[in-house]
Structures are given as structure tokens and as C-alpha cells.
Design a protein around this motif. Structure first.
Motif, PDB file in Angstrom:
ATOM      1  N   THR A 189      -2.270  -7.402  -3.694  1.00 41.82           N
ATOM      2  CA  THR A 189      -3.635  -7.070  -3.279  1.00 41.82           C
ATOM      3  C   THR A 189      -3.646  -5.727  -2.550  1.00 41.82           C
ATOM      4  O   THR A 189      -4.471  -4.853  -2.833  1.00 41.82           O
ATOM      5  N   MET A 190      -2.703  -5.560  -1.643  1.00 37.23           N
ATOM      6  CA  MET A 190      -2.629  -4.292  -0.895  1.00 37.23           C
ATOM      7  C   MET A 190      -2.295  -3.126  -1.828  1.00 37.23           C
ATOM      8  O   MET A 190      -2.873  -2.042  -1.712  1.00 37.23           O
TER       9      MET A 190
ATOM     10  N   GLN B  25       0.835  -1.214   0.000  1.00 41.97           N
ATOM     11  CA  GLN B  25       0.000   0.000   0.000  1.00 41.97           C
ATOM     12  C   GLN B  25       0.869   1.263   0.000  1.00 41.97           C
ATOM     13  O   GLN B  25       0.633   2.204  -0.769  1.00 41.97           O
TER      14      GLN B  25
ATOM     15  N   TYR C 190      -2.853  -2.848  -5.028  1.00 42.54           N
ATOM     16  CA  TYR C 190      -3.945  -2.563  -5.968  1.00 42.54           C
ATOM     17  C   TYR C 190      -5.156  -1.964  -5.256  1.00 42.54           C
ATOM     18  O   TYR C 190      -5.720  -0.954  -5.700  1.00 42.54           O
ATOM     19  N   GLN C 191      -5.553  -2.585  -4.135  1.00 41.93           N
ATOM     20  CA  GLN C 191      -6.795  -2.172  -3.468  1.00 41.93           C
ATOM     21  C   GLN C 191      -6.697  -0.802  -2.785  1.00 41.93           C
ATOM     22  O   GLN C 191      -7.706  -0.132  -2.587  1.00 41.93           O
ATOM     23  N   SER C 192      -5.490  -0.423  -2.427  1.00 41.99           N
ATOM     24  CA  SER C 192      -5.347   0.870  -1.734  1.00 41.99           C
ATOM     25  C   SER C 192      -5.494   2.051  -2.697  1.00 41.99           C
ATOM     26  O   SER C 192      -5.737   3.175  -2.289  1.00 41.99           O
TER      27      SER C 192
END
Lengths: 258, 282
Positions: free
Chosen positions: A184-185, A86, A187-189
Motif C-alpha cells: 500500500t505504501m 514508500q 503503490y500510494q506514494s
């Protein structure tokens, strides 16, 4: 060394700002008139975009990697090492990607433009172009401005991606984080406003690089020494302007988006 | 009902045309860094005339050529070129006028990243929709005129100083301009190459009869131009016979400290009693 009175110095600086503003204005105004130099624009896009690719990739990769290394020790203290993805993606996309890419391209291309146009200026090639009935701002400046704005936009995207990749290498190989968790972190942040902020800045930076480089080139006087001076001034001025503009654009975008 | 309005023409431009002049300087003055370079310069260049601007370095000769093209603006006075008042025209409008004028710069000012062919074709490629074959044909034709048709694919750095000057002449004349401006075309060249360049200018003058201004600090260039003609049959420059009535339409203008001190023919120059001129031509 000759001393200049403060009022003369102020006049000189004001005149320089006026000349720069006129050149920048004309470079945009030329987009709406004829002739349009598509071949020259594509050639400049190749020089600025493809030519700068290697330094942008290297800068982006090592920035992302060192960012992961530096933040990991702090995050580990709070037991939040999993947030490395993130931190890297947000920092790269919002700030470091556009600014570092802008500075690298400024170092490479603002100097190139200033020296090329400066050499043409001191060898009367610019005067010859005007004498042949061709407007140098249309033939030389506008293609560089368009190419710099467009290519810096794409170079920033590449730099962001490679930077997050650099962070990934460190996260998985050095910090032993899970690859899936990192991505995942990362991309999602990212929210739309982060991408918007990160991709608005290169448009301003590209414009600054090309207009400042061309301005100093076309203002070069006094032979090879003058060209050298113009080149140095172009890099310094464009770098400082990029950093200052970055602050104001960030401030404006934060106020506008949030 | 619609009416077409022509742009207003200045009284000075009309008067200049009545005199048959295509370039007129009226009381022109300009200064650089508080130094008066030209101070009250007035003269005419008539259709078909070649005028040699003579004077020592720094006398303001090159400044006159740049003023004709509108590359710089005078501080005072009026300059009329081909019926247009260039001293009052904005840069945007000057580009059209400049396309009707050819200029040979002192150091040639060829575009160093372009080949000889691209340099000479520059104006044709910029301003017209001519097909590539036609542009190539005209470039070869004009390069043949300066005897450099074999250098098409060379870049300026591969040419000698004299060859660069000849390419610059070819570039200036490729679009068949109404006026040609030569800025020290023989400057820095050896005597033999200088003669070749002058022969080319004489050939241009006598074959195409283009009006021209030639700046030179070499008196012999002007004298050679005024005393020779180009024999098209023999394809070489020949001296005028003493009793010849051929008029080569070549006059002289001498500048001193930014002022015109002489404007006349070779015979008048030779007969001048002005001390400075006598010393200059001695």
C-alpha cells in the motif's frame, strides 16, 4: 609515448564530438527514410532486451532488497519503519531503476556493439558494406538505436517492479513488516510525475548506449588492439554520459513537473 | 508546363566519355598523416579494358580502388566513374553509383556472421524486390561460376583462404556490375590457388567482358592475364599463341612513390628502358 600539443588534442576532441553528433543525428534521420531494417531491429531487440533480462532482474532485485535493509535502520530510529515501501518504490522508480538498468545494459551492450562493429571495421566489412551500396548507419546503427531505446524502457519497468519486490522480501522476511502495508505504501506514494521521470530517462539512456557503442565501434582502428580499446572506451563513455545526463534530465524534469 | 532537368554533368565527365573511358583520374593527390600516398595520378580505364595496377607495398594501389568507390576523397584532382564525378559526390549519392561497381577486397571482407549464400545474395536482397527463388537461383549460378556451389550453407570461417577469395569474387559479380575492382586477389595464397583465382578473373574478363582494375604486387598475375585467354568450349584458361591477334584488352599501370611511372601494354612494359621498371620486372 608521443606527446600531443594542447591545441591538437582540443581539435581531436572537437572532431570526435562532431563525428559523434553527426552519427547520432543520422541514426535518427534514417528513421524517416528508406530502407527500414525491421528484421535487424527485431534481432537487436532480442539481443539487447531478452539478452539483458537476467542481469537487469538480478540487479533490480538486490538493489531493492539492500535499499530496504539500509533504510530500515534509519527509519526505525524515527519509528517510521512502515515507510519502507514508500522509500523503496520512490527510489527505484525515480532514480535507481533507470540508472542502474542503464549502466548494466551499457556494460553489456555498448561494449558488444563497439566490439562487433569494431571487428567489422578492422576487417573491412564496413567498407565492403559501403562498397555493396548499403549505408552502414541505416543497416547497423539505426536498428541498434531503436532497439536500445525501446527495450531499455521496458527493462526499466521490469527492474522497478523486481526492485520493489526485492524490498518486499526484506520487509516481510527480515523486518517483519506487514505485506499489505508495504505494498500500500509502495503503490500510494507513487505519483504520475515519479513514473514520468522514471520512464523518460531510459529513452535518453538507450539512445546514449547505442550511439556511443556504435560510434566507438565505427571509429575503431588498428586491429584487435584497436577493437579492445574501442570496447573499453564505449563502456566508460556511455556510463559517464548516462550519469551526467541523469543529472540534467532530473533537473529539467523537476523544474518542468513541479 | 513542367520541364525535366537533368543533373549538370561536368566537362571532365563528358571528355572522359568521348575518350571511351569509364574511369578517369586527373591529377589526383591524397596524403595520409602527412605522407603523400598519391601525387598527381592521371589515367583512364576504357570500356572492356582490364588494367593491372603494379607497384611495391605502400605505393598507393589500394588507395586508387578506394578512391574509385568514393570510400575516401582525394585532397586534389578529379575522379570520374561511369560519368559521375565521385570526388565531389556526397556519401548519400555514392551508394547508387557503388551498386554499379563490384569490389573484391584484399582479405575478402566477407560478413563473418552470414553464410556464403547470404554473403553472395547481400546486394540482391538489399537493393531489389526480387523473389527469394530468383535470388537463390542467381546466387547458385554465380557460385557455380566460381565452382563453389556446394558451399551455400557454410560460414566464411569454414572456408579456406582461396575459397573465401572466390566467394568474394562471386559476391562482387552477382549483380552484374559495370566495373570490377580486385584488390590483391591472390595476396597470401599459394601459387596453385593463385593461378585458380587468376583463371577466374580471366574467365570473368573474357566471358562477361567487364571493365576492371586489378591491384597486384605479383607481376606474374598480370603477365598471366595479359598472355592468356579463357577458352569457353574447353572451360579452361589457355596461353595466347605467339602469332595470335586476339586482344585481351589488358594493360598495366606501374606506381612508384605515389606517381604513375608507366601506363601501357605488356609489350610496352617489357620494352621499357626505365631502370626501376626493368628492375621491377626482372
Amino acid at each position: 609515448m608521443e606527446l600531443i600539443s594542447p591545441s591538437e588534442l582540443a581539435k581531436e576532441k572537437l572532431h570526435a564530438v562532431q563525428e559523434y553528433s553527426l552519427l547520432a543525428g543520422r541514426s535518427v534521420g534514417n528513421l524517416f527514410g528508406h530502407p527500414r531494417y525491421l528484421a535487424d531491429t527485431l534481432q537487436q531487440a532480442d539481443i539487447i532486451g531478452v539478452g539483458s533480462l537476467s542481469i537487469v532482474v538480478l540487479t533490480g532485485f538486490f538493489t531493492g532488497a539492500v535499499l530496504a535493509l539500509q533504510t530500515s535502520s534509519t527509519l526505525q530510529q524515527f519509528g517510521s519503519l512502515s515507510l519502507t515501501g514508500q522509500v523503496v518504490s520512490l527510489s527505484m522508480v525515480r532514480e535507481l531503476g533507470p540508472v542502474l538498468t542503464g549502466l548494466m545494459v551499457a556494460g553489456r551492450n555498448a561494449s558488444g556493439m563497439a566490439s562487433e562493429l569494431g571487428s567489422m571495421m578492422v576487417t573491412e566489412q564496413i567498407d565492403a558494406m559501403r562498397a555493396l551500396g548499403t549505408d552502414p548507419t541505416k543497416k547497423l546503427v539505426t536498428p541498434r538505436v531503436v532497439a536500445a531505446v525501446v527495450m531499455l524502457f521496458f527493462l526499466t519497468i521490469i527492474s522497478d517492479l523486481v526492485g520493489v519486490g526485492g524490498g518486499f522480501m526484506v520487509a516481510t522476511l527480515v523486518l517483519n513488516l506487514d505485506a499489505n502495508q508495504y505494498w500500500t505504501m509502495a503503490y500510494q506514494s507513487l505519483a504520475f510525475k515519479d513514473v514520468l521521470m522514471g520512464l523518460t530517462k531510459p529513452v535518453f539512456f538507450g539512445f546514449i548506449i547505442a550511439t556511443v557503442g556504435c560510434y566507438y565501434g565505427l571509429s575503431a582502428r588498428g586491429g584487435t588492439q584497436g577493437v579492445g580499446r574501442a570496447t573499453t572506451q564505449a563502456v566508460v563513455a556511455s556510463s559517464v554520459l548516462i550519469l551526467a545526463t541523469n543529472f540534467f534530465v532530473t533537473k529539467l524534469l523537476i523544474a518542468w513537473i513541479t | 508546363m513542367s520541364t525535366t532537368l537533368s543533373p549538370p554533368r561536368s566537362a571532365a565527365a563528358s571528355t572522359a566519355e568521348q575518350r571511351g573511358a569509364i574511369i578517369t583520374f586527373e591529377d589526383v593527390a591524397i596524403e595520409f598523416e602527412e605522407k603523400m600516398v598519391l601525387d598527381g595520378v592521371s589515367f583512364d580505364l576504357k570500356q572492356g579494358e582490364t588494367k593491372c595496377l603494379l607497384g611495391i607495398a605502400g605505393a598507393g594501389k589500394t588507395t586508387i580502388l578506394k578512391l574509385v568507390l568514393g570510400l575516401i576523397k582525394p585532397d586534389r584532382g578529379r575522379i570520374t566513374v561511369l560519368g559521375e564525378d565521385v570526388s565531389a559526390m556526397p556519401e548519400e549519392e555514392l551508394f547508387d553509383l557503388r551498386r554499379r561497381i563490384g569490389m573484391v577486397f584484399q582479405e575478402s571482407a566477407l560478413f563473418d556472421s552470414l553464410t556464403v549464400e547470404e554473403n553472395v545474395a547481400f546486394r540482391l536482397m538489399e537493393e531489389s524486390n526480387l523473389p527469394e527463388e530468383e535470388i537463390h537461383r542467381r546466387v547458385v549460378e554465380v557460385l557455380r561460376f566460381v565452382e563453389l556451389e556446394h558451399t551455400l550453407s557454410k560460414v566464411p570461417s569454414e572456408l579456406s583462404g582461396g575459397m573465401r577469395r572466390r566467394v568474394a569474387i562471386a559476391r562482387a559479380m552477382v549483380s552484374e556490375p559495370e566495373i570490377l575492382l580486385y584488390d590483391s586477389p591472390t595476396g597470401g595464397l599459394d601459387p596453385i590457388t593463385s593461378t585458380t583465382i587468376i583463371e577466374l578473373i580471366v574467365k570473368q574478363r573474357d566471358v562477361y567482358k567487364t571493365s576492371s582494375l586489378m591491384v597486384s604486387h605479383r607481376l606474374q598475375d598480370g603477365f598471366m592475364m595479359a598472355s592468356h585467354y579463357f577458352d569457353t568450349a574447353a572451360n579452361e584458361m589457355r596461353p595466347l599463341a605467339l602469332a595470335s591477334r586476339t586482344d585481351v584488352h589488358t594493360t598495366f599501370l606501374v606506381l612508384r612513390d605515389g606517381k604513375v611511372i608507366f601506363d601501357g601494354t605488356l609489350a610496352e612494359l617489357a620494352a621499357s628502358r626505365d631502370e626501376y621498371i626493368r628492375e621491377y620486372i626482372a
